[in-house]
Design a protein around this motif. Sequence first.
Motif, PDB file in Angstrom:
ATOM      1  N   LYS A  42      -6.519  62.917  -4.874  1.00 49.79           N
ATOM      2  CA  LYS A  42      -6.706  63.474  -6.532  1.00 49.79           C
ATOM      3  C   LYS A  42      -5.883  64.507  -6.318  1.00 49.79           C
ATOM      4  CE  LYS A  42     -11.101  61.461  -8.411  1.00 49.79           C
ATOM      5  NZ  LYS A  42     -12.341  61.587  -9.171  1.00 49.79           N
ATOM      6  N   LEU A  43      -5.718  65.577  -6.167  1.00 50.67           N
ATOM      7  CA  LEU A  43      -5.283  67.008  -5.495  1.00 50.67           C
ATOM      8  C   LEU A  43      -3.804  66.810  -5.583  1.00 50.67           C
ATOM      9  CD1 LEU A  43      -7.684  69.326  -4.223  1.00 50.67           C
ATOM     10  CD2 LEU A  43      -6.937  69.453  -6.449  1.00 50.67           C
ATOM     11  N   CYS A  44      -3.241  65.970  -4.758  1.00 47.42           N
ATOM     12  CA  CYS A  44      -1.770  65.312  -4.021  1.00 47.42           C
ATOM     13  C   CYS A  44      -1.569  64.679  -5.600  1.00 47.42           C
ATOM     14  CB  CYS A  44      -1.581  64.240  -3.548  1.00 47.42           C
ATOM     15  SG  CYS A  44      -2.022  65.146  -2.034  1.00 47.42           S
ATOM     16  N   TRP A  45      -2.118  64.277  -6.802  1.00 48.64           N
ATOM     17  CA  TRP A  45      -1.407  64.011  -7.582  1.00 48.64           C
ATOM     18  C   TRP A  45      -1.636  65.008  -8.591  1.00 48.64           C
ATOM     19  CZ3 TRP A  45       1.120  59.401  -8.484  1.00 48.64           C
ATOM     20  CH2 TRP A  45       1.049  58.754  -7.723  1.00 48.64           C
ATOM     21  N   ILE A  46      -2.192  66.154  -9.340  1.00 45.52           N
ATOM     22  CA  ILE A  46      -2.116  67.447  -9.658  1.00 45.52           C
ATOM     23  C   ILE A  46      -1.090  67.920  -9.944  1.00 45.52           C
ATOM     24  CG2 ILE A  46      -3.087  69.059 -10.668  1.00 45.52           C
ATOM     25  CD1 ILE A  46      -6.168  67.560 -10.137  1.00 45.52           C
ATOM     26  N   GLN A  47      -0.445  68.078  -8.191  1.00 46.68           N
ATOM     27  CA  GLN A  47       0.452  68.605  -7.918  1.00 46.68           C
ATOM     28  C   GLN A  47       1.506  67.775  -8.234  1.00 46.68           C
ATOM     29  OE1 GLN A  47       0.206  70.606  -3.214  1.00 46.68           O
ATOM     30  NE2 GLN A  47      -2.083  69.404  -3.800  1.00 46.68           N
ATOM     31  N   ARG A  48       1.299  66.736  -8.666  1.00 46.43           N
ATOM     32  CA  ARG A  48       3.133  65.882  -8.995  1.00 46.43           C
ATOM     33  C   ARG A  48       2.689  66.037  -9.784  1.00 46.43           C
ATOM     34  NH1 ARG A  48       2.998  60.341  -5.302  1.00 46.43           N
ATOM     35  NH2 ARG A  48       2.851  61.023  -3.308  1.00 46.43           N
ATOM     36  N   ILE A  49       1.834  66.096 -10.804  1.00 48.97           N
ATOM     37  CA  ILE A  49       2.093  66.015 -11.868  1.00 48.97           C
ATOM     38  C   ILE A  49       2.856  67.283 -12.456  1.00 48.97           C
ATOM     39  CG2 ILE A  49       0.754  66.503 -14.597  1.00 48.97           C
ATOM     40  CD1 ILE A  49      -1.585  64.366 -13.172  1.00 48.97           C
ATOM     41  N   ARG A  67      19.665  79.709 -19.669  1.00 47.58           N
ATOM     42  CA  ARG A  67      18.735  80.874 -18.991  1.00 47.58           C
ATOM     43  C   ARG A  67      17.269  80.578 -19.807  1.00 47.58           C
ATOM     44  NH1 ARG A  67      23.232  84.034 -19.800  1.00 47.58           N
ATOM     45  NH2 ARG A  67      25.048  83.284 -17.933  1.00 47.58           N
ATOM     46  N   SER A  68      16.976  80.913 -20.711  1.00 50.64           N
ATOM     47  CA  SER A  68      15.417  80.746 -20.734  1.00 50.64           C
ATOM     48  C   SER A  68      14.369  79.408 -20.391  1.00 50.64           C
ATOM     49  CB  SER A  68      15.035  80.887 -22.672  1.00 50.64           C
ATOM     50  OG  SER A  68      15.452  79.068 -22.859  1.00 50.64           O
ATOM     51  N   ILE A  69      14.764  79.304 -18.918  1.00 50.18           N
ATOM     52  CA  ILE A  69      14.072  78.267 -19.356  1.00 50.18           C
ATOM     53  C   ILE A  69      12.572  78.760 -18.672  1.00 50.18           C
ATOM     54  CG2 ILE A  69      15.214  77.262 -16.506  1.00 50.18           C
ATOM     55  CD1 ILE A  69      13.956  75.004 -19.505  1.00 50.18           C
ATOM     56  N   SER A  70      13.033  79.268 -18.049  1.00 48.80           N
ATOM     57  CA  SER A  70      11.843  79.821 -17.111  1.00 48.80           C
ATOM     58  C   SER A  70      10.452  80.311 -17.733  1.00 48.80           C
ATOM     59  CB  SER A  70      12.152  81.032 -16.560  1.00 48.80           C
ATOM     60  OG  SER A  70      13.444  81.599 -15.706  1.00 48.80           O
ATOM     61  N   ILE A  71      10.678  80.585 -19.208  1.00 55.96           N
ATOM     62  CA  ILE A  71       9.641  80.357 -20.082  1.00 55.96           C
ATOM     63  C   ILE A  71       8.412  79.255 -19.928  1.00 55.96           C
ATOM     64  CG2 ILE A  71       9.015  80.975 -22.599  1.00 55.96           C
ATOM     65  CD1 ILE A  71       9.939  83.235 -20.677  1.00 55.96           C
ATOM     66  N   TYR A  72       9.572  78.199 -20.244  1.00 57.91           N
ATOM     67  CA  TYR A  72       9.179  77.358 -20.145  1.00 57.91           C
ATOM     68  C   TYR A  72       8.093  76.302 -18.659  1.00 57.91           C
ATOM     69  CZ  TYR A  72      10.865  77.670 -24.226  1.00 57.91           C
ATOM     70  OH  TYR A  72      11.757  77.677 -25.332  1.00 57.91           O
ATOM     71  N   THR A  73       9.135  76.927 -17.808  1.00 51.88           N
ATOM     72  CA  THR A  73       8.733  76.352 -16.458  1.00 51.88           C
ATOM     73  C   THR A  73       8.033  77.099 -15.828  1.00 51.88           C
ATOM     74  OG1 THR A  73      11.040  76.927 -15.608  1.00 51.88           O
ATOM     75  CG2 THR A  73      10.667  74.917 -16.367  1.00 51.88           C
ATOM     76  N   LEU A  74       7.463  78.062 -15.682  1.00 50.25           N
ATOM     77  CA  LEU A  74       7.084  79.215 -15.311  1.00 50.25           C
ATOM     78  C   LEU A  74       5.336  79.066 -14.775  1.00 50.25           C
ATOM     79  CD1 LEU A  74       8.559  82.535 -15.393  1.00 50.25           C
ATOM     80  CD2 LEU A  74       8.164  81.166 -13.172  1.00 50.25           C
ATOM     81  N   PRO A  75       4.833  78.225 -17.036  1.00 50.75           N
ATOM     82  CA  PRO A  75       3.210  77.694 -16.029  1.00 50.75           C
ATOM     83  C   PRO A  75       3.485  76.884 -15.577  1.00 50.75           C
ATOM     84  CG  PRO A  75       4.367  78.489 -18.566  1.00 50.75           C
ATOM     85  CD  PRO A  75       5.536  78.847 -17.475  1.00 50.75           C
ATOM     86  N   LEU A  76       4.712  75.784 -15.223  1.00 45.65           N
ATOM     87  CA  LEU A  76       4.742  74.674 -14.173  1.00 45.65           C
ATOM     88  C   LEU A  76       4.126  75.165 -12.604  1.00 45.65           C
ATOM     89  CD1 LEU A  76       6.512  72.016 -15.953  1.00 45.65           C
ATOM     90  CD2 LEU A  76       4.108  71.758 -15.835  1.00 45.65           C
ATOM     91  N   THR A  77       4.839  75.911 -12.314  1.00 42.99           N
ATOM     92  CA  THR A  77       5.022  76.095 -11.046  1.00 42.99           C
ATOM     93  C   THR A  77       3.829  77.138 -10.501  1.00 42.99           C
ATOM     94  OG1 THR A  77       6.518  78.389 -11.477  1.00 42.99           O
ATOM     95  CG2 THR A  77       7.932  75.928 -10.983  1.00 42.99           C
ATOM     96  N   MET A  78       3.588  78.077 -11.271  1.00 42.89           N
ATOM     97  CA  MET A  78       1.924  78.870 -10.926  1.00 42.89           C
ATOM     98  C   MET A  78       0.832  77.789 -11.389  1.00 42.89           C
ATOM     99  SD  MET A  78       2.631  82.310 -13.128  1.00 42.89           S
ATOM    100  CE  MET A  78       3.778  83.349 -12.750  1.00 42.89           C
ATOM    101  N   ILE A  79       0.639  77.468 -12.270  1.00 43.34           N
ATOM    102  CA  ILE A  79      -0.406  76.038 -12.400  1.00 43.34           C
ATOM    103  C   ILE A  79      -0.408  75.221 -10.608  1.00 43.34           C
ATOM    104  CG2 ILE A  79      -2.222  74.382 -13.203  1.00 43.34           C
ATOM    105  CD1 ILE A  79      -1.142  76.006 -15.764  1.00 43.34           C
ATOM    106  N   GLY A  80       0.781  74.806 -10.481  1.00 46.25           N
ATOM    107  CA  GLY A  80       0.960  73.585  -9.673  1.00 46.25           C
ATOM    108  C   GLY A  80       0.599  74.197  -8.140  1.00 46.25           C
ATOM    109  N   GLY A  81       0.814  76.012  -7.849  1.00 44.94           N
ATOM    110  CA  GLY A  81       0.799  76.408  -7.058  1.00 44.94           C
ATOM    111  C   GLY A  81      -0.219  76.596  -6.405  1.00 44.94           C
TER     112      GLY A  81
END
Length: 145
Positions: A42-49, A67-81
């Motif tokens: 399950k946790l692997c799948w969540i990381q993939r999401i 250049r504004s992509i960071s605002i949209y992608t940082l939440p994904l990277t931080m939660i995934g981390g």
Amino acid sequence: MSKSSSASDSLNLRLYFAWIVAIISTLGSLYFSEIAGFEPCKLCWIQRIFMYPLAIILGIACFRNDRSISIYTLPLTMIGGIVSIIHYSEQKLGLFRGICQSGIPCSGEYINWFGFITIPFLALIAFVLITVTLMIDLVKARKSA
């Protein structure tokens, strides 16, 4: 070459680096499950999401030089981390045992290179690399604005 052109080029290289890390992570996870036959928990799948969309979003941002992509992608990277940290903690420290009560156990280690490198550790490294790269981008973009 002007100062602004040089800053734009290095910003673009950081964005491409983040995109390449996301692609390698996505392909690596697909290799582990589809070729090596490791069933994701399950946790692997969540990381993939959280990782798979980054390969697409960062690719589009590279081609558009967005250049504004960071605002949209940082939440994904931080939660995934954070999910990677939880998963790795379950594997190595026995914490968070209740997450994977059915199906593939989250504490299982398909790989254990050098005694500490597991699949969630690899995912964590990818999320950290992308996060740090995008945060540097964000800071540099704000300074140049």
